[in-house]
Enzyme design. Structure first.
Site, PDB file in Angstrom:
ATOM      1  N   ASP A   1      29.344  43.882  38.814  1.00 41.38           N
ATOM      2  CA  ASP A   1      30.467  43.915  37.887  1.00 41.38           C
ATOM      3  C   ASP A   1      30.985  42.505  37.624  1.00 41.38           C
ATOM      4  OD1 ASP A   1      32.575  44.742  36.310  1.00 41.38           O
ATOM      5  OD2 ASP A   1      33.524  45.982  37.838  1.00 41.38           O
TER       6      ASP A   1
ATOM      7  N   LYS B   1      25.812  39.933  50.292  1.00 35.58           N
ATOM      8  CA  LYS B   1      26.681  39.155  51.186  1.00 35.58           C
ATOM      9  C   LYS B   1      26.346  39.551  52.620  1.00 35.58           C
ATOM     10  CE  LYS B   1      29.991  36.062  51.644  1.00 35.58           C
ATOM     11  NZ  LYS B   1      29.681  34.631  51.432  1.00 35.58           N
TER      12      LYS B   1
ATOM     13  N   ASP C   1      28.314  34.389  46.510  1.00 39.39           N
ATOM     14  CA  ASP C   1      29.034  33.169  46.141  1.00 39.39           C
ATOM     15  C   ASP C   1      28.066  32.082  45.671  1.00 39.39           C
ATOM     16  OD1 ASP C   1      28.094  33.274  48.746  1.00 39.39           O
ATOM     17  OD2 ASP C   1      29.769  32.183  49.637  1.00 39.39           O
TER      18      ASP C   1
ATOM     19  N   ASP D   1      29.974  39.699  34.123  1.00 36.21           N
ATOM     20  CA  ASP D   1      31.011  39.135  33.266  1.00 36.21           C
ATOM     21  C   ASP D   1      30.969  37.607  33.297  1.00 36.21           C
ATOM     22  OD1 ASP D   1      31.810  41.669  32.646  1.00 36.21           O
ATOM     23  OD2 ASP D   1      33.914  41.376  33.174  1.00 36.21           O
TER      24      ASP D   1
ATOM     25  N   TYR E   1      33.289  51.381  44.729  1.00 39.24           N
ATOM     26  CA  TYR E   1      33.817  52.214  43.660  1.00 39.24           C
ATOM     27  C   TYR E   1      33.815  53.698  44.038  1.00 39.24           C
ATOM     28  CZ  TYR E   1      33.348  48.029  40.796  1.00 39.24           C
ATOM     29  OH  TYR E   1      33.466  46.762  40.292  1.00 39.24           O
TER      30      TYR E   1
END
Length: 358
Positions: free
Chosen positions: A244, A188, A220, A248, A138
Site C-alpha cells: 500500500d 521487514k 525501508d 503510492d 488489514y
C-alpha cells in the site's frame, strides 16, 4: 462477458464514466459484453444503510470482471467499523479472495517532465508491484481499540500463514518469468516474525523457479531504492501494508497518482480493476479529475479479466496518443500543453480509439 460497474464515491463516478465511454466504443465495434451498475461505499450507505449491499456483492460474484471507481469521503470517517466505505472494498476483496494486486508503475514519454524526478532517472521505467491483498494488518485478529489500566490501547495484528505467502509468491515468480526474470521480495524480516516467515516461504517457493533472479530488501531500504535507482526493479512482491505504501511512493515517479491503474485477481482469474488514486472528495464534481488511471484500469480489465489483449493494446495506444498530442488534466499539466477537464479527456481518448479502429 458480464462487467459489474461500481463507480462509488468522490471522483469515482466521474472517472468511471470515462472508462465506460471507452468500453462503449469497443462495443460499437462489435465487442460483446453486458454491464450492470451498482452502489458501493458511502453512496450505498446513504441509500441502504450499508456500504456493501447484498445486491452489490451478488453482482460482483456473478460478473466476469469488476470495474471499480473509488470509495470514501470525509463525512464517513466517524462511522463505526464495518459501515465505513473502505470496509466495503475490503469485504469485496476478502469475499472474492482477490489476493494478488497488480500495480504497474510505468512512465509515459510524453509525461517525463511531469515527474518530480530527473528525466534520465525515470525514462523507460516499467515496474510491476504485486501486493498481497487479503491478509496482513488489514485483516488480522485481534484488532480494535480498548481500555487497559485506564489507557486507550489500539491493536492490529500482522498475520500471515504460509499458504497466503506461497500463493502470492508463486504469482510473482510466474509474472517475473513473463517479463525479465527478476523478482525483488520486500519485507521487514529483521524485526517482524510475520515477515520472517514471509522471507522463509518466498525462498522455499524460489526453488521451483531457478530461472528467476530473486533478491530481498527490507521495506525501508526498498523505499530508499525506489527513489535512488528505480530502474533496478522489474517485479516487486510484498505484503499488504508495505505494498500500500510503496505503490503510492512509486506513483510519484510517473508524475501523478492519477495515471496508475491496478488489478486485483483471485486464483480463478477473476478480477477487480480500479485506479489507485482514491476518492479525492476535494475535487469531486468539478470536472478536473484525471480519468486516465480509470481508463487504463479498463485496459487491464480487458487484458487480464476478459482475455481481450488486442482491445487492451488499442486503449493504451489511444491514451499515449492524446498525451503525445499535448492534452493534460490539471494534475499532469506542463508548460505548452492544453489543460482539459475530465469529460474532455475521456472524449479525446474515445476519439483516438475510434480513429484507430481495426
Amino acid at each position: 462477458m458480464k462487467i459489474a460497474i461500481l463507480p462509488g464515491d468522490g471522483i469515482g463516478p466521474e472517472v468511471t464514466r470515462q472508462a465506460v465511454k471507452i468500453l462503449d466504443v469497443l462495443a460499437a465495434e462489435g465487442l460483446r459484453f453486458e454491464r450492470e451498475e451498482a452502489l458501493i461505499g458511502g453512496c450505498a450507505y446513504e441509500a441502504t444503510g450499508h456500504p456493501l449491499p447484498d445486491a452489490t456483492l451478488a453482482l460482483a460474484r456473478r460478473a466476469d470482471a469488476i470495474l471499480f471507481g473509488a470509495e470514501g469521503g470525509f463525512q464517513y470517517e466517524t462511522l463505526p467499523r464495518g459501515l465505513r466505505p473502505g470496509d466495503a472494498l475490503l469485504a469485496v476483496r476478502k469475499q472474492l479472495d482477490l489476493y494478488a494486486n497488480y500495480r504497474p508503475i510505468v512512465t509515459f514519454d510524453a509525461l517525463l517532465d511531469a515527474s518530480p524526478f530527473k528525466r534520465e532517472w525515470v525514462q523507460g521505467l516499467d515496474i510491476l508491484l504485486i501486493r498481497e491483498l487479503t491478509s496482513d494488518l488489514y485483516f488480522g485478529e485481534p484488532r480494535g481499540i480498548e481500555m487497559r489500566d485506564g489507557l486507550r490501547v489500539g491493536t492490529n495484528t500482522m498475520y500471515y500463514d504460509e499458504r497466503e505467502i506461497a500463493r502470492v509468491a508463486h504469482t510473482a515468480f510466474q509474472t517475473a518469468r513473463r517479463r525479465h526474470h527478476k523478482l525483488c521480495s520486500v519485507d521487514k524480516a529483521n524485526v517482524l516474525e510475520a515477515m520472517e516467515l514471509w522471507r522463509t516461504v518466498v525462498d522455499e517457493v524460489a526453488v521451483g523457479y531457478p530461472d528467476v533472479q530473486l533478491t530481498h530488501l527490507y521495506v525501508d531500504a526498498a523505499a530508499m531504492a525506489l527513489v535512488r535507482d528505480p530502474r533496478q526493479f522489474d517485479v516487486i512482491v510484498t505484503g499488504n501494508l508495505f505494498g500500500d505504501i510503496l505503490s503510492d511512493e512509486a506513483s510519484m515517479l510517473t508524475g501523478s497518482l492519477g495515471m496508475l491503474p491496478s488489478a486485483s485477481i483471485n486464483a480463478q482469474g477473476k478480477g477487480l480493476f480500479e485506479p489507485v488514486h482514491g476518492c479525492a472528495p476535494d475535487i469531486a464534481n468539478q470536472d478536473i479529475a484525471n480519468p486516465l488511471a480509470s481508463i487504463l484500469s479498463a485496459a487491464m480489465m480487458l487484458r487480464q479479466g476478459l482475455n481481450q489483449p488486442g482491445a487492451a493494446d488499442r486503449v493504451e495506444a489511444a491514451v499515449r496518443k492524446v498525451l503525445a498530442d499535448g492534452l493534460r488534466t490539471r494534475d499532469i499539466a506542463q508548460p505548452g500543453t492544453e489543460i482539459v477537464g475530465t469529460e474532455a479527456m475521456g472524449d479525446a481518448v474515445a476519439a483516438a480509439l475510434r480513429a484507430n479502429a481495426q
